[in-house]
Scaffold this active site. Structure first.
Site, PDB file in Angstrom:
ATOM      1  N   SER A  23      13.295 -14.058  36.548  1.00 33.99           N
ATOM      2  CA  SER A  23      13.954 -13.366  37.659  1.00 33.99           C
ATOM      3  C   SER A  23      12.930 -12.694  38.566  1.00 33.99           C
ATOM      4  O   SER A  23      11.883 -12.217  38.096  1.00 33.99           O
ATOM      5  CB  SER A  23      14.869 -12.289  37.065  1.00 33.99           C
ATOM      6  OG  SER A  23      15.334 -11.434  38.074  1.00 33.99           O
TER       7      SER A  23
ATOM      8  N   TYR B 103      15.745  -4.620  31.624  1.00 38.21           N
ATOM      9  CA  TYR B 103      16.054  -6.037  31.863  1.00 38.21           C
ATOM     10  C   TYR B 103      14.807  -6.778  32.378  1.00 38.21           C
ATOM     11  O   TYR B 103      14.413  -7.810  31.833  1.00 38.21           O
ATOM     12  CB  TYR B 103      17.203  -6.163  32.872  1.00 38.21           C
ATOM     13  CG  TYR B 103      17.398  -7.578  33.386  1.00 38.21           C
ATOM     14  CD1 TYR B 103      17.809  -8.593  32.531  1.00 38.21           C
ATOM     15  CD2 TYR B 103      17.153  -7.914  34.720  1.00 38.21           C
ATOM     16  CE1 TYR B 103      17.979  -9.904  32.989  1.00 38.21           C
ATOM     17  CE2 TYR B 103      17.318  -9.204  35.186  1.00 38.21           C
ATOM     18  CZ  TYR B 103      17.732 -10.201  34.322  1.00 38.21           C
ATOM     19  OH  TYR B 103      17.885 -11.493  34.780  1.00 38.21           O
TER      20      TYR B 103
ATOM     21  N   LYS C 282      12.529  -9.848  30.615  1.00 34.11           N
ATOM     22  CA  LYS C 282      12.295 -11.176  31.206  1.00 34.11           C
ATOM     23  C   LYS C 282      10.796 -11.467  31.234  1.00 34.11           C
ATOM     24  O   LYS C 282      10.359 -12.583  30.944  1.00 34.11           O
ATOM     25  CB  LYS C 282      12.871 -11.264  32.630  1.00 34.11           C
ATOM     26  CG  LYS C 282      14.364 -11.154  32.752  1.00 34.11           C
ATOM     27  CD  LYS C 282      15.148 -12.049  31.822  1.00 34.11           C
ATOM     28  CE  LYS C 282      15.425 -13.431  32.334  1.00 34.11           C
ATOM     29  NZ  LYS C 282      16.365 -14.168  31.409  1.00 34.11           N
TER      30      LYS C 282
HETATM   31  P1  NAD Z   1      25.605 -15.784  32.578  1.00 38.70           P
HETATM   32  O1  NAD Z   1      25.867 -14.523  31.847  1.00 38.70           O
HETATM   33  O2  NAD Z   1      26.698 -16.374  33.379  1.00 38.70           O
HETATM   34  O3  NAD Z   1      25.093 -16.897  31.556  1.00 38.70           O
HETATM   35  C1  NAD Z   1      24.350 -16.572  30.386  1.00 38.70           C
HETATM   36  C2  NAD Z   1      25.020 -17.273  29.224  1.00 38.70           C
HETATM   37  O4  NAD Z   1      24.299 -16.935  28.026  1.00 38.70           O
HETATM   38  C3  NAD Z   1      26.469 -16.843  29.020  1.00 38.70           C
HETATM   39  O5  NAD Z   1      27.301 -17.975  28.922  1.00 38.70           O
HETATM   40  C4  NAD Z   1      26.440 -16.059  27.724  1.00 38.70           C
HETATM   41  O6  NAD Z   1      27.642 -16.182  26.979  1.00 38.70           O
HETATM   42  C5  NAD Z   1      25.254 -16.678  27.012  1.00 38.70           C
HETATM   43  N1  NAD Z   1      24.652 -15.795  26.010  1.00 38.70           N
HETATM   44  C6  NAD Z   1      24.366 -14.480  26.128  1.00 38.70           C
HETATM   45  N2  NAD Z   1      23.828 -14.017  24.980  1.00 38.70           N
HETATM   46  C7  NAD Z   1      23.767 -15.067  24.127  1.00 38.70           C
HETATM   47  C8  NAD Z   1      23.330 -15.227  22.798  1.00 38.70           C
HETATM   48  N3  NAD Z   1      22.824 -14.188  22.100  1.00 38.70           N
HETATM   49  N4  NAD Z   1      23.421 -16.440  22.214  1.00 38.70           N
HETATM   50  C9  NAD Z   1      23.938 -17.482  22.905  1.00 38.70           C
HETATM   51  N5  NAD Z   1      24.371 -17.405  24.170  1.00 38.70           N
HETATM   52  C10 NAD Z   1      24.294 -16.201  24.781  1.00 38.70           C
HETATM   53  O7  NAD Z   1      24.312 -15.541  33.477  1.00 38.70           O
HETATM   54  P2  NAD Z   1      23.654 -16.475  34.589  1.00 38.70           P
HETATM   55  O8  NAD Z   1      23.841 -15.810  35.909  1.00 38.70           O
HETATM   56  O9  NAD Z   1      24.065 -17.872  34.428  1.00 38.70           O
HETATM   57  O10 NAD Z   1      22.135 -16.285  34.196  1.00 38.70           O
HETATM   58  C11 NAD Z   1      21.456 -17.213  33.379  1.00 38.70           C
HETATM   59  C12 NAD Z   1      20.020 -16.764  33.204  1.00 38.70           C
HETATM   60  O11 NAD Z   1      19.426 -16.619  34.498  1.00 38.70           O
HETATM   61  C13 NAD Z   1      19.872 -15.409  32.496  1.00 38.70           C
HETATM   62  O12 NAD Z   1      18.812 -15.531  31.578  1.00 38.70           O
HETATM   63  C14 NAD Z   1      19.527 -14.457  33.612  1.00 38.70           C
HETATM   64  O13 NAD Z   1      18.667 -13.424  33.156  1.00 38.70           O
HETATM   65  C15 NAD Z   1      18.792 -15.363  34.597  1.00 38.70           C
HETATM   66  N6  NAD Z   1      18.885 -14.887  35.966  1.00 38.70           N
HETATM   67  C16 NAD Z   1      20.124 -14.717  36.543  1.00 38.70           C
HETATM   68  C17 NAD Z   1      20.220 -14.223  37.848  1.00 38.70           C
HETATM   69  C18 NAD Z   1      21.571 -13.983  38.484  1.00 38.70           C
HETATM   70  O14 NAD Z   1      21.644 -13.198  39.420  1.00 38.70           O
HETATM   71  N7  NAD Z   1      22.634 -14.639  38.058  1.00 38.70           N
HETATM   72  C19 NAD Z   1      19.049 -13.911  38.569  1.00 38.70           C
HETATM   73  C20 NAD Z   1      17.815 -14.121  37.959  1.00 38.70           C
HETATM   74  C21 NAD Z   1      17.745 -14.607  36.649  1.00 38.70           C
END
Ligand code: NAD
Ligand code: UDP
Length: 358
Positions: free
Chosen positions: A148, A172, A176
């Site tokens: 991120s 957070y 990361k």
């Molecule tokens: P999201 O929460 O929709 O998806 C994450 C998924 O991981 C979910 O389906 C959740 O159920 C699953 N999960 C969480 N803990 C878990 C565990 N212990 N075991 C198995 N599954 C687990 O989030 P997203 O927006 O799709 O983000 C995905 C990744 O991208 C994350 O790592 C997040 O840090 C990163 N990210 C997201 C954004 C954003 O704004 N959406 C920005 C930068 C980085």
């Protein structure tokens, strides 16, 4: 981007034999049921990969798996597990022999991470270490990680390049960064390459409106909150401050369409080189203010989204957007979709699914 490497768009139907057979190999996708994971599964299936997804549905719904199959024309394999369960992950690796991993699973709410830092270290760092342990000695040759722009904190200069100093200001962001470092160290010990992808602000949805972002509880992020106001679930959007040193006084971010982001992952898999692990920003290189987004979202909805200006939110950087040069050079990829596309597609999802996947 070469024609060969160019991923299908979300509106194009897969047109190669490999897209049906999965002849490009199997990708282990953690967090496959989540917002970015689900869109990426569709792009992977459409580009000839098989997918084995894992998720514990901590922040997602099982029905998304059916919608992925509906949109891609074929299903992913799926195992429900917690990524901290190394033995369960190892069984998945043994049973499905993935050659690549895309690691999305994690927790992502900045405010919650301040309140419950141990939970974030456990899932985001402990979960990553568990995954690295599970793939040790396997045929996995490519690893792509969801990082991120939060790792840059409040940067002194924009646009942000991959050499901009990292200075995360929340648990957070620190988790990361720690996960990035664990992955880089792991990859350096074996014949495996990959990318640490630092996303800017993903918004939008698949153009069908069948899958999209479905935050639990009150949305933390701007676009889902604005769209929930538009659909009548909330009364008014709070705009956090209009006294920043920007043209309209509101903060500037680099919003990227989630399908562009998903395609960036396919490009990263195809561009990965053995024994190299590069950091790459995934953004558009364009900054939009909060009011730019509210106006574009209102246009997409067809009626003004009510908002009020309130105090600044603690910890918000005034301006952050990406330098995308490295993504273009290394991945042969760039984000094509505009703010109009992002708002149209986010609204298609929200208006067709006013209560998300419920
Ligand atoms: P999201 O929460 O929709 O998806 C994450 C998924 O991981 C979910 O389906 C959740 O159920 C699953 N999960 C969480 N803990 C878990 C565990 N212990 N075991 C198995 N599954 C687990 O989030 P997203 O927006 O799709 O983000 C995905 C990744 O991208 C994350 O790592 C997040 O840090 C990163 N990210 C997201 C954004 C954003 O704004 N959406 C920005 C930068 C980085
Ligand atoms: N924002 C806002 N109201 C909201 C949510 C967000 O004004 O309800 C602003 C926030 O202050 C920031 C921008 O919108 O300037 C993007 O915030 P978001 O939480 O979506 O992403 P961030 O860049 O913080 O990860």
């Amino acid at each position: 981007m070469s024609e060969q490497a160019k991923p299908n768009t979300d509106t194009a139907s897969p047109d190669t034999a490999s897209s049906e057979t999965g002849s490009r190999g199997t990708v282990l996708v953690t967090g496959a049921a989540g917002y970015i994971g689900s869109h990426t599964c569709i792009e992977l299936l459409g580009n000839g990969y098989n997918v084995v997804g894992v998720d514990n549905f901590d922040n997602s719904e099982r029905v998304v798996l059916e919608r992925i199959a509906e949109l891609a024309g074929r299903p992913i394999s799926f195992v429900e597990l917690d990524i901290r369960d190394t033995e369960a992950l190892r069984t998945v690796v043994t049973d499905h022999s993935p050659t690549s991993v895309i690691h999305f699973a994690g927790l992502k709410a900045v405010g919650e991470s301040v309140e419950f830092p141990e939970k974030y270290w456990s899932v985001n760092v402990g979960g990553t270490l568990s995954l690295l342990d599970a793939i040790a000695g396997s045929d996995v040759a490519t690893f792509v990680f969801s990082s991120s722009c939060t790792v840059y904190g409040d940067p002194a200069e924009v646009p942000v390049t991959e050499t901009t100093p990292v200075a995360p200001i929340s648990p957070y962001g620190r988790t990361k960064l720690a996960a990035e470092r664990a992955i880089a160290d792991h990859l350096s010990t074996r014949d495996c390459g990959g990318f640490l992808l630092r996303y800017f602000n993903p918004v939008g949805a698949h153009s069908s409106g069948r899958i999209g972002e479905d935050p639990v509880g009150v949305p933390n992020n701007l676009m889902p909150f604005a769209m929930q106001v538009a659909v009548g679930r909330r009364e008014s959007l709070a705009v956090f401050g209009n006294d920043y040193d920007t043209a309209d006084g509101t903060c500037i971010r680099d919003y990227i369409h989630v399908v562009d982001l998903a395609q960036g992952h396919v490009a990263a898999l195809q561009a990965a080189q053995k024994s190299s692990c590069d950091v790459v920003n995934l953004g558009t290189g364009r900054g939009s203010s909060v009011l730019d987004v509210v106006n574009a979202a209102s246009e997409a909805v067809g009626t003004p989204i009510p908002y009020e200006i309130v105090d600044r939110r603690a910890g918000d950087a005034a301006v952050i957007f990406a330098d995308t040069t490295k993504a273009t050079e290394l991945l042969g990829w760039q984000a094509d979709r505009t703010m109009v596309d992002m708002c149209r597609d986010h609204w298609a999802w929200q208006s067709q699914n006013p209560n998300g996947y419920q």
